[in-house]
Design a protein around this motif. Structure first.
Motif, PDB file in Angstrom:
ATOM      1  N   UNK A   1      79.634   7.405  50.286  1.00 55.00           N
ATOM      2  CA  UNK A   1      78.796   8.550  50.003  1.00 55.00           C
ATOM      3  C   UNK A   1      77.642   8.637  50.978  1.00 55.00           C
ATOM      4  N   UNK A   2      77.186   9.857  51.233  1.00 51.53           N
ATOM      5  CA  UNK A   2      76.074  10.063  52.163  1.00 51.53           C
ATOM      6  C   UNK A   2      75.446  11.415  51.853  1.00 51.53           C
ATOM      7  N   UNK A   3      74.246  11.618  52.388  1.00 52.05           N
ATOM      8  CA  UNK A   3      73.545  12.885  52.243  1.00 52.05           C
ATOM      9  C   UNK A   3      73.196  13.394  53.635  1.00 52.05           C
ATOM     10  N   UNK A   4      73.562  14.644  53.898  1.00 50.52           N
ATOM     11  CA  UNK A   4      73.187  15.302  55.145  1.00 50.52           C
ATOM     12  C   UNK A   4      72.112  16.327  54.817  1.00 50.52           C
ATOM     13  N   UNK A   5      70.939  16.117  55.359  1.00 51.47           N
ATOM     14  CA  UNK A   5      69.819  17.038  55.164  1.00 51.47           C
ATOM     15  C   UNK A   5      69.910  18.086  56.269  1.00 51.47           C
ATOM     16  N   UNK A   6      70.339  19.299  55.925  1.00 51.35           N
ATOM     17  CA  UNK A   6      70.722  20.304  56.924  1.00 51.35           C
ATOM     18  C   UNK A   6      69.779  21.490  56.886  1.00 51.35           C
ATOM     19  N   UNK A   7      69.253  21.847  58.051  1.00 50.97           N
ATOM     20  CA  UNK A   7      68.460  23.060  58.185  1.00 50.97           C
ATOM     21  C   UNK A   7      69.373  24.252  58.398  1.00 50.97           C
ATOM     22  N   UNK A   8      69.284  25.245  57.503  1.00 48.87           N
ATOM     23  CA  UNK A   8      70.150  26.423  57.587  1.00 48.87           C
ATOM     24  C   UNK A   8      69.593  27.498  58.498  1.00 48.87           C
ATOM     25  N   UNK A   9      68.378  27.284  59.040  1.00 45.62           N
ATOM     26  CA  UNK A   9      67.765  28.322  59.848  1.00 45.62           C
ATOM     27  C   UNK A   9      67.180  29.424  58.980  1.00 45.62           C
ATOM     28  N   UNK A  10      66.719  30.505  59.596  1.00 47.19           N
ATOM     29  CA  UNK A  10      65.980  31.532  58.859  1.00 47.19           C
ATOM     30  C   UNK A  10      66.848  32.519  58.096  1.00 47.19           C
ATOM     31  N   UNK A  11      68.146  32.559  58.356  1.00 45.81           N
ATOM     32  CA  UNK A  11      69.001  33.490  57.625  1.00 45.81           C
ATOM     33  C   UNK A  11      70.142  34.041  58.440  1.00 45.81           C
ATOM     34  N   UNK A  12      69.906  34.346  59.713  1.00 43.82           N
ATOM     35  CA  UNK A  12      70.980  34.830  60.579  1.00 43.82           C
ATOM     36  C   UNK A  12      71.981  33.693  60.773  1.00 43.82           C
ATOM     37  N   UNK A  13      73.259  33.853  60.357  1.00 39.29           N
ATOM     38  CA  UNK A  13      74.217  32.746  60.497  1.00 39.29           C
ATOM     39  C   UNK A  13      74.456  32.346  61.945  1.00 39.29           C
ATOM     40  N   UNK A  14      74.183  33.257  62.895  1.00 41.60           N
ATOM     41  CA  UNK A  14      74.337  32.915  64.297  1.00 41.60           C
ATOM     42  C   UNK A  14      73.331  31.893  64.781  1.00 41.60           C
ATOM     43  N   UNK A  15      72.266  31.666  64.007  1.00 40.48           N
ATOM     44  CA  UNK A  15      71.250  30.682  64.383  1.00 40.48           C
ATOM     45  C   UNK A  15      71.510  29.306  63.774  1.00 40.48           C
ATOM     46  N   UNK A  16      72.555  29.168  62.989  1.00 41.97           N
ATOM     47  CA  UNK A  16      72.921  27.844  62.469  1.00 41.97           C
ATOM     48  C   UNK A  16      73.413  26.976  63.622  1.00 41.97           C
ATOM     49  N   UNK A  17      72.987  25.720  63.666  1.00 38.28           N
ATOM     50  CA  UNK A  17      73.418  24.844  64.757  1.00 38.28           C
ATOM     51  C   UNK A  17      74.879  24.458  64.577  1.00 38.28           C
ATOM     52  N   UNK A  18      75.507  24.024  65.683  1.00 41.49           N
ATOM     53  CA  UNK A  18      76.899  23.597  65.617  1.00 41.49           C
ATOM     54  C   UNK A  18      77.046  22.404  64.687  1.00 41.49           C
ATOM     55  N   UNK A  19      76.105  21.472  64.742  1.00 44.74           N
ATOM     56  CA  UNK A  19      76.174  20.306  63.839  1.00 44.74           C
ATOM     57  C   UNK A  19      76.002  20.744  62.392  1.00 44.74           C
ATOM     58  N   UNK A  20      75.153  21.734  62.164  1.00 47.27           N
ATOM     59  CA  UNK A  20      75.009  22.252  60.811  1.00 47.27           C
ATOM     60  C   UNK A  20      76.294  22.879  60.302  1.00 47.27           C
ATOM     61  N   UNK A  21      76.996  23.603  61.175  1.00 47.44           N
ATOM     62  CA  UNK A  21      78.272  24.206  60.783  1.00 47.44           C
ATOM     63  C   UNK A  21      79.294  23.131  60.447  1.00 47.44           C
ATOM     64  N   UNK A  22      79.358  22.074  61.259  1.00 48.47           N
ATOM     65  CA  UNK A  22      80.306  20.988  60.949  1.00 48.47           C
ATOM     66  C   UNK A  22      79.951  20.312  59.639  1.00 48.47           C
ATOM     67  N   UNK A  23      78.656  20.147  59.373  1.00 50.89           N
ATOM     68  CA  UNK A  23      78.241  19.532  58.113  1.00 50.89           C
ATOM     69  C   UNK A  23      78.697  20.356  56.916  1.00 50.89           C
ATOM     70  N   UNK A  24      78.591  21.679  57.018  1.00 54.68           N
ATOM     71  CA  UNK A  24      79.032  22.535  55.919  1.00 54.68           C
ATOM     72  C   UNK A  24      80.531  22.412  55.690  1.00 54.68           C
ATOM     73  N   UNK A  25      81.274  22.097  56.737  1.00 54.92           N
ATOM     74  CA  UNK A  25      82.714  21.946  56.590  1.00 54.92           C
ATOM     75  C   UNK A  25      83.123  20.535  56.204  1.00 54.92           C
ATOM     76  N   UNK A  26      82.182  19.585  56.190  1.00 56.06           N
ATOM     77  CA  UNK A  26      82.437  18.230  55.717  1.00 56.06           C
ATOM     78  C   UNK A  26      82.063  18.070  54.243  1.00 56.06           C
ATOM     79  N   UNK A  27      81.270  18.989  53.719  1.00 59.80           N
ATOM     80  CA  UNK A  27      80.606  18.782  52.431  1.00 59.80           C
ATOM     81  C   UNK A  27      81.578  18.773  51.260  1.00 59.80           C
ATOM     82  N   UNK A  28      81.357  17.829  50.360  1.00 63.36           N
ATOM     83  CA  UNK A  28      81.992  17.861  49.043  1.00 63.36           C
ATOM     84  C   UNK A  28      81.098  18.600  48.052  1.00 63.36           C
ATOM     85  N   UNK A  29      79.780  18.395  48.206  1.00 61.65           N
ATOM     86  CA  UNK A  29      78.791  19.002  47.323  1.00 61.65           C
ATOM     87  C   UNK A  29      77.687  19.596  48.195  1.00 61.65           C
TER      88      UNK A  29
END
Length: 475
Positions: free
Chosen positions: A216-244
């Motif tokens: 188990x682990x926790x990824x503390x991810x910054x989603x940016x201000x709202x525009x999905x184009x401003x989400x970082x690549x690592x943030x996008x990968x984290x969202x696709x790794x998430x169980x919760x």
């Protein structure tokens, strides 16, 4: 299937490139990266190709193309701007049963060079068979954003340990489970953090037990201000790794829609005026609980988790409870709102320093933090709209001029963005008149006026007074 996909081992083998322009140089670079011995035939050569030849990286033969040059070749690339010449090269390759790629000419080619995602030793290739190379390139860009850069290091480590893995897991199913653990567990996390020795130790330790424990682990991810184009690549990968996913109120639905479809999403947003401390305690408990169940928990926060996002408090809690964590920065609201409103937060003529502050302290008091007054400073206040009267009064009491430019950026970077321009003396009334609501950012300083000329996104609300307008324009 029009083409048979194939990965060629060219290490130490001859590849002939006919042509020595910039297009040929790109093919030469790929062939050299694959370890090929490259021979280039051309009437003249671009300076970059000449430099490569002078450095000993390739063999350059200037003059007319000689078909005998292909006698020892394994692969041929024709990259001239003369189709008749390319045809002669393709014919010579065909006579020798050699695969030949003619750049941008699928009719003459017997082999296509794909768009490549390189995570060596992992390589992904995308091809349209020459029918639509732009589509293949765009697909490559999307895949690049999803494939973790650390996967190459993981594959290299697994290759070194392959015999040990087979010995420790001789049965196919347990071995597959072990590789799944490698992909989902702490070994890949350690490689992401550039800790190769730790990753190898974790792998070796896991081989000594029957089944690796859930990681188990926790990824503390910054989603940016709202525009999905401003989400970082690592943030996008984290969202696709998430169980919760534990998601804040300020995270936009557009960003959340990028998450793994079967992830459990839990809304942990703090309502305005609600019991923030009890909500934060619940967030702490959920992170620890799900991580101890072996889940990958993404704590998704608007903006950047370490800028007025209680990220530090959450890391301290995870550390105290022995939970593995990682921080994925996001674009904080000050940077995004300034950029989308056309307001440079620093400027050589107007602002040589920048202060980020919050209008809310831990106790919820209305008093903003003390800031040194003086020219040449931009002040950005998070969560300042609800406390705007107190904030404005405090800055005026500190001696700031009533005509100091201000801007309020509501829903920064989102479809409903509005930017209100005013002065320190008029901003409270202007915000009331235009019904500016949270989330909104307060920018105070000479640079705020520049947004009236430089704004490019959303609605710009200008001051009602012509005198104020002239004052801001001069600023």
């Amino acid at each position: 299937m029009n083409h048979f996909p194939l990965f060629a081992d060219l290490k130490g083998r001859i590849a002939v490139v006919v042509g020595a322009g910039l297009v040929a140089e790109r093919k030469i670079a790929l062939l050299r990266a694959a370890g090929a011995r490259v021979i280039v035939s051309a009437r003249a050569a671009h300076p970059q190709v000449l430099a490569r030849a002078q450095a000993g990286g390739i063999e350059l033969r200037l003059g007319e193309f000689d078909p005998a040059l292909l006698d020892e070749a394994w692969l041929v690339v024709a990259a001239t701007n003369d189709r008749a010449q390319n045809q002669r090269v393709a014919d010579a390759a065909e006579a020798r049963r050699l695969f030949c790629n003619v750049v941008d000419d699928p009719d003459l080619s017997s082999v296509q060079v794909p768009a490549i995602v390189d995570r060596s030793p992992i390589t992904l290739a995308i091809s349209s068979g020459g029918a639509a190379p732009v589509i293949a390139r765009r697909l490559r860009e999307r895949i690049e954003s999803l494939v973790d850069p650390a996967l190459g290091d993981l594959a290299a480590l697994a290759r070194r340990k392959r015999s040990r893995i087979r010995q420790a897991r001789p049965q196919l199913r347990p071995r597959r489970d072990f590789y799944d653990w490698l992909l989902d567990g702490p070994v890949l996390d350690a490689l992401r953090r550039n800790r190769a020795d730790e990753a190898e130790t974790l792998l070796d330790q896991a081989l000594t037990i029957a089944t690796p424990p859930p990681a188990g682990k926790v990824l503390l991810v910054g989603a940016g201000p709202g525009d999905p184009g401003l989400l970082t690549l690592r943030g996008l990968r984290a969202l696709n790794e998430a169980d919760v996913i534990l998601v804040d109120r300020l995270v936009s639905p557009a960003v959340l829609s990028l998450a793994r479809r079967d992830a459990q999403v839990i809304d942990v947003g703090k309502a305005r005026g609600g019991p923030h401390e009890s909500t934060q305690a619940r967030i702490h408990a959920l992170m620890v609980s799900y991580a101890r169940q072996g889940c990958c928990v993404v704590r998704l926060k608007g903006g950047d988790p370490m800028v007025f996002g209680r990220g530090g408090e959450e890391l301290q809690h995870l550390k105290r409870h022995g939970i593995a964590y990682e921080v994925v920065p996001g674009i904080t609201a000050a940077l995004a709102c300034g950029a989308y409103a056309g307001i440079p937060l620093t400027h050589r003529d107007h602002a040589q320093s920048l202060t980020l502050a919050t209008a809310h302290c831990r106790t919820g008091a209305a008093k903003p933090p003390d800031l040194a007054s003086g020219d040449g400073r931009t002040r950005v206040y998070y969560m300042g709209v609800e406390r705007l009267p107190a904030l404005g009064a405090r800055l005026l009491a500190e001696g700031h001029a009533a005509d100091l430019p201000c801007a309020l950026v509501e829903n920064g970077s989102r479809p409903g963005q509005r930017t209100l321009h005013a002065t320190l003396g008029s901003v409270v009334e202007a915000a009331r008149r235009h019904a500016i609501q949270s989330p909104a950012l307060v920018i105070v300083g000479e640079v705020a006026a520049l947004g009236m000329d430089l704004a490019w996104f959303g609605e710009t609300l200008r001051p009602a007074s012509s005198d104020t307008l002239r004052r801001l324009a001069v600023a």
